[in-house]
Write a protein that holds these residues in place. Structure first.
Motif, short mmCIF file in Angstrom:
data_model
loop_
_atom_site.label_atom_id
_atom_site.label_comp_id
_atom_site.label_asym_id
_atom_site.label_seq_id
_atom_site.Cartn_x
_atom_site.Cartn_y
_atom_site.Cartn_z
N ILE A 121 0.84 -1.20 0.00
CA ILE A 121 0.00 0.00 0.00
C ILE A 121 0.88 1.25 0.00
CG2 ILE A 121 -1.79 1.28 1.25
CD1 ILE A 121 -2.68 -1.48 0.17
N ILE A 122 0.52 2.19 -0.86
CA ILE A 122 1.14 3.51 -0.92
C ILE A 122 0.02 4.51 -0.71
CG2 ILE A 122 2.49 5.12 -2.33
CD1 ILE A 122 3.11 2.66 -4.16
N ARG A 123 0.30 5.61 0.00
CA ARG A 123 -0.75 6.61 0.24
C ARG A 123 -0.38 7.96 -0.35
NH1 ARG A 123 -3.26 8.76 6.02
NH2 ARG A 123 -5.07 9.79 5.12
N ALA A 124 -1.38 8.60 -0.94
CA ALA A 124 -1.29 10.00 -1.35
C ALA A 124 -2.36 10.76 -0.57
CB ALA A 124 -1.54 10.15 -2.85
N MET A 125 -1.99 11.90 -0.03
CA MET A 125 -2.91 12.71 0.78
C MET A 125 -3.74 13.67 -0.07
SD MET A 125 -2.58 11.84 4.00
CE MET A 125 -3.09 13.24 4.98
N ASN A 126 -3.36 13.85 -1.33
CA ASN A 126 -4.11 14.74 -2.22
C ASN A 126 -3.86 14.34 -3.66
OD1 ASN A 126 -1.78 16.33 -3.32
ND2 ASN A 126 -1.57 16.94 -1.17
N GLY A 127 -4.59 14.94 -4.56
CA GLY A 127 -4.49 14.57 -5.96
C GLY A 127 -3.14 14.85 -6.58
N LYS A 128 -2.49 15.94 -6.17
CA LYS A 128 -1.17 16.25 -6.72
C LYS A 128 -0.16 15.18 -6.33
CE LYS A 128 2.47 19.71 -6.95
NZ LYS A 128 3.43 18.66 -7.16
N GLU A 129 -0.20 14.76 -5.07
CA GLU A 129 0.68 13.67 -4.64
C GLU A 129 0.40 12.40 -5.44
OE1 GLU A 129 0.67 12.76 -0.47
OE2 GLU A 129 1.31 14.77 0.09
N ALA A 130 -0.87 12.12 -5.70
CA ALA A 130 -1.24 10.93 -6.47
C ALA A 130 -0.63 10.97 -7.86
CB ALA A 130 -2.76 10.79 -6.55
#
Length: 117
Positions: free
Chosen positions: A27-36
């Motif tokens: 699992i990898i996490r992005a906190m917002n769309g830009k990080e994604a």
């Protein structure tokens, strides 16, 4: 082990998804769309679970940007909204599928199996 990016700013939603998935996937996490977008560009996950509403950049715009450089990455939209228009917006942005929250563990696993084998 297949890697799944969870683009989700709400800790409780992320925790639920990670508990369901962590035994079978990295699992990898992005906190917002830009990080994604940045993670998809640099780290190449095998699949993205994309929340609609996030700070900095929403999930639909993030999906559009990801599609500009990766047409094949499976992206599944996750949203608390369950309206037909939300489903349409997800597909228009380039999502491959759509799930409404709260997410069913069984339905999520079935969906991931369909995309990841």
């Amino acid at each position: 082990m297949k890697r799944i990016l969870i683009a989700e700013d709400t800790d409780s939603n992320y925790l639920l998804l990670s508990i369901i998935l962590r035994k079978e996937y990295e699992i990898i996490r992005a906190m917002n769309g830009k990080e994604a977008v940045d993670i998809c560009r640099n780290d190449r996950p095998d699949l993205v679970l994309m929340d609609f509403k996030m700070p900095v950049m929403d999930g639909l715009e993030a999906t559009r940007q990801i599609r500009s450089f990766d047409k094949d990455l499976p992206i599944i939209a996750l949203t608390a909204n369950a309206y037909d228009s939300d489903r349409e917006h997800a597909f228009e942005a380039g999502c491959d599928d759509y799930m409404s929250k709260p997410v069913s563990a069984v339905a999520l696993r079935e969906l991931l199996t369909r995309f990841l084998g």
